[in-house]
Design an enzyme around this catalytic site. Structure first.
Site: not given
Ligand code: ATP
Length: 320
Positions: A11, A72, A102-103, A126-128, A130, A163, A170, A172, A216, A223
């Site tokens: 994200g 993604r 993110g992770d 990431t904004i969350d 997390d 109200r 956001m 999750r 109010h 979410e």
């Molecule tokens: P956000 O917290 O904003 O959603 P994020 O980095 O955790 O960020 P993901 O959609 O989980 O978002 O991961 C981003 C991209 O990283 C995925 O679309 C994929 O390309 C890659 N990715 C995620 N998990 C794995 C994994 N287990 N192995 C390999 N690549 C991964």
């Protein structure tokens, strides 16, 4: 290190641009060849990799979103796909990679290092808020301020019409945005995924507040707890105030990065390149106790995440 690439993934978050800028400028200042990858791992796979110079880094420090675009790429979980993507780096002599995301994005980076020897550093964006291993992620502060702006506007109309408004934000798995928006925005209740959220208690508190003359209520709903629209329907059965849900949705992702996020992003971006230049790999950068720290990148999914119970309790006390 001779050559590095930068990508943003997952994200989008305000502050990704200042992170790109700082990493890029430090790399160029060290004489390192700099590449940008469009659309995260999808662009790595599709060979959307281009040489970056100072012009690509100028005028972006205050822009929200990510100029490198993000996407993604679920296929990246397949080792064969990662091999194609890694080859696109190797054929250009790219030895190091800065991943802002993110992770999930860190997972992909970890595998690129383990399987193909690409040196990787993760920057939490990431904004969350997390990500384990950092007190703050890039984008959280800007997003929190966007929510606070919205609460100020919502409160005007909530008071005028007497109200109860459920504001869905956001988060999750992480209640940080809802929790700190409650604390900073003077919320009257909160529902977050880390805690039990008995709707009867909320209904009782709203009824009590009306008895005491409060006009109010603003209730923050992460979410991950459920849809504010559905929770509003449930609540209507239990308390007789005029209840409206407001889903803030994607406006939370946008906007110019705050001063805090720009500084966080700038320090982390610069540090990422210093780490790669020192020959290290497989680390994530964090900010803990107001200091930049590094952890093995796997800390982001292996470590234990905890929301501050003290802050949650304070929010409950103040929102009664
Ligand atoms: P956000 O917290 O904003 O959603 P994020 O980095 O955790 O960020 P993901 O959609 O989980 O978002 O991961 C981003 C991209 O990283 C995925 O679309 C994929 O390309 C890659 N990715 C995620 N998990 C794995 C994994 N287990 N192995 C390999 N690549 C991964």
């Amino acid at each position: 290190i001779k050559s590095i690439a930068i990508l943003t993934s997952g994200g989008d978050a305000p502050g990704m641009n200042p992170a790109i800028r700082a990493a890029g400028k430090v790399a160029l200042s060290k004489g390192i060849d700099l590449y940008g990858i469009k659309r995260g791992y999808l662009g790595m796979l599709n060979d959307e990799i281009f040489r970056m110079d100072g012009r690509d880094l100028s005028g972006i420090i205050d822009r929200g979103g990510t100029t490198l675009l993000t996407a993604r790429c679920p296929e990246f979980k397949d080792p064969k796909i990662r091999a194609i993507a890694a080859e696109n780096l190797k054929k250009r002599g790219i030895e190091g990679l800065v991943v802002i995301g993110g992770d999930g994005s860190f997972h992909g980076a970890d595998l690129l290092f383990k399987e193909h020897g690409i040196k990787v550093v993760g920057i939490p964006g990431t904004i969350d808020n997390d990500i384990i291993g950092t007190d703050y992620t890039i984008g959280f502060d800007t997003c929190l301020n966007t929510i606070l702006d919205a609460i100020t506007k919502i409160r005007d109309t909530a008071t005028s019409h007497e109200r109860t408004i459920l504001v869905e934000v956001m988060g999750r798995d992480a209640g940080d945005l809802a929790l700190y928006a409650t604390l900073a925005g003077g919320g009257d209740g909160l529902m977050i995924p880390e805690q039990e959220n008995p709707i009867d208690v909320l209904a009782y508190q709203i009824a009590q507040r009306r008895k005491n003359g409060k006009l109010h209520d603003i209730v923050l709903v992460a979410e991950g707890v459920g849809s504010a629209i559905e929770i509003a329907e449930e609540l209507k059965k239990k308390v007789h105030t005029d209840i409206r849900p407001v889903v803030l949705a994607h406006i939370q992702r946008g906007g110019n990065p705050s001063g805090f996020d720009r500084i966080l992003a700038t320090k982390m971006g610069a540090k990422a390149v210093e780490i790669l230049d020192a020959g290290k790999s497989g680390v994530m950068i964090g900010m803990e106790g107001n200091k930049l720290v590094t952890h093995p990148i796997s800390h982001a999914w292996e470590g234990e995440r905890r929301l501050s119970q003290e802050d949650y309790d304070l929010a409950l006390t103040l929102s009664k």
